[in-house]
Design a protein around this motif. Structure first.
Motif, PDB file in Angstrom:
ATOM      1  N   UNK A  94     117.943 -33.277  42.085  1.00 63.69           N
ATOM      2  CA  UNK A  94     117.270 -33.071  40.803  1.00 63.69           C
ATOM      3  C   UNK A  94     117.402 -31.623  40.350  1.00 63.69           C
ATOM      4  N   UNK A  95     117.813 -31.410  39.103  1.00 59.96           N
ATOM      5  CA  UNK A  95     117.937 -30.043  38.591  1.00 59.96           C
ATOM      6  C   UNK A  95     116.606 -29.447  38.109  1.00 59.96           C
ATOM      7  N   UNK A  96     115.541 -30.248  38.140  1.00 63.52           N
ATOM      8  CA  UNK A  96     114.259 -29.798  37.605  1.00 63.52           C
ATOM      9  C   UNK A  96     113.318 -29.215  38.654  1.00 63.52           C
ATOM     10  N   UNK A  97     113.617 -29.422  39.932  1.00 60.46           N
ATOM     11  CA  UNK A  97     112.791 -28.862  41.005  1.00 60.46           C
ATOM     12  C   UNK A  97     113.680 -28.597  42.221  1.00 60.46           C
ATOM     13  N   UNK A  98     113.147 -27.922  43.222  1.00 63.34           N
ATOM     14  CA  UNK A  98     113.900 -27.615  44.443  1.00 63.34           C
ATOM     15  C   UNK A  98     114.030 -28.886  45.276  1.00 63.34           C
ATOM     16  N   UNK A  99     115.081 -29.623  45.039  1.00 62.17           N
ATOM     17  CA  UNK A  99     115.286 -30.928  45.668  1.00 62.17           C
ATOM     18  C   UNK A  99     116.144 -30.777  46.919  1.00 62.17           C
ATOM     19  N   UNK A 100     115.623 -31.201  48.052  1.00 63.11           N
ATOM     20  CA  UNK A 100     116.368 -31.132  49.305  1.00 63.11           C
ATOM     21  C   UNK A 100     117.163 -32.408  49.566  1.00 63.11           C
ATOM     22  N   UNK A 101     116.794 -33.476  48.902  1.00 59.67           N
ATOM     23  CA  UNK A 101     117.483 -34.756  49.067  1.00 59.67           C
ATOM     24  C   UNK A 101     118.197 -35.149  47.797  1.00 59.67           C
ATOM     25  N   UNK A 102     118.264 -36.436  47.565  1.00 63.83           N
ATOM     26  CA  UNK A 102     118.883 -36.951  46.340  1.00 63.83           C
ATOM     27  C   UNK A 102     117.879 -37.863  45.636  1.00 63.83           C
ATOM     28  N   UNK A 103     116.842 -37.259  45.096  1.00 61.07           N
ATOM     29  CA  UNK A 103     115.779 -38.038  44.460  1.00 61.07           C
ATOM     30  C   UNK A 103     116.043 -38.326  42.984  1.00 61.07           C
ATOM     31  N   UNK A 104     117.099 -37.742  42.421  1.00 62.00           N
ATOM     32  CA  UNK A 104     117.430 -37.926  41.012  1.00 62.00           C
ATOM     33  C   UNK A 104     118.341 -39.145  40.866  1.00 62.00           C
ATOM     34  N   UNK A 105     117.920 -40.106  40.050  1.00 61.64           N
ATOM     35  CA  UNK A 105     118.706 -41.315  39.808  1.00 61.64           C
ATOM     36  C   UNK A 105     119.038 -41.408  38.328  1.00 61.64           C
ATOM     37  N   UNK A 106     120.279 -41.815  38.043  1.00 68.31           N
ATOM     38  CA  UNK A 106     120.740 -41.943  36.663  1.00 68.31           C
ATOM     39  C   UNK A 106     121.372 -43.321  36.495  1.00 68.31           C
ATOM     40  N   UNK A 107     120.966 -44.016  35.453  1.00 66.44           N
ATOM     41  CA  UNK A 107     121.524 -45.323  35.141  1.00 66.44           C
ATOM     42  C   UNK A 107     122.459 -45.191  33.948  1.00 66.44           C
ATOM     43  N   UNK A 108     123.788 -45.194  34.188  1.00 71.68           N
ATOM     44  CA  UNK A 108     124.717 -45.099  33.064  1.00 71.68           C
ATOM     45  C   UNK A 108     124.597 -46.289  32.108  1.00 71.68           C
ATOM     46  N   UNK A 109     124.286 -47.445  32.659  1.00 74.35           N
ATOM     47  CA  UNK A 109     124.152 -48.672  31.872  1.00 74.35           C
ATOM     48  C   UNK A 109     123.011 -48.571  30.859  1.00 74.35           C
ATOM     49  N   UNK A 110     121.888 -47.989  31.296  1.00 82.36           N
ATOM     50  CA  UNK A 110     120.711 -47.869  30.436  1.00 82.36           C
ATOM     51  C   UNK A 110     120.605 -46.504  29.753  1.00 82.36           C
ATOM     52  N   UNK A 111     121.435 -45.538  30.194  1.00 83.20           N
ATOM     53  CA  UNK A 111     121.448 -44.193  29.625  1.00 83.20           C
ATOM     54  C   UNK A 111     120.109 -43.479  29.836  1.00 83.20           C
TER      55      UNK A 111
END
Length: 87
Positions: free
Chosen positions: A35-52
């Protein structure tokens, strides 16, 4: 349809925008990354290209292209829409 919904649903490609800022990897039908919005150590940011749309399961931020620009660059909704119109 209001201008902001037009960019969220039809005009601005969230995948194209987010890929300029973060590395995304495939995870079934979605993409994930740090996540670019906080200090993320894992991969908590998910993006759905289908739903945008995106969702961070770490900090709780979610939305579409407009919200992504707003959170990342600290812009107002109107400023984010103007920036997306240039893409």
């Amino acid at each position: 349809m209001p201008t902001d919904q037009t960019y969220s649903l039809n005009g601005a490609d969230l995948l194209k925008i987010a890929s300029k800022y973060i590395l995304l990897v495939e995870s079934r039908r979605n993409l994930k990354g740090r996540c670019p919005f906080h200090a993320d150590q894992g991969t908590s940011f998910m993006l759905s290209p289908e739903k945008n749309i995106f969702k961070c399961f770490g900090c709780g931020k979610d939305g579409g292209p407009i919200e992504f620009i707003m959170y990342l660059e600290g812009k107002t909704r109107e400023e984010a829409i103007q920036q997306l119109a240039k893409f």
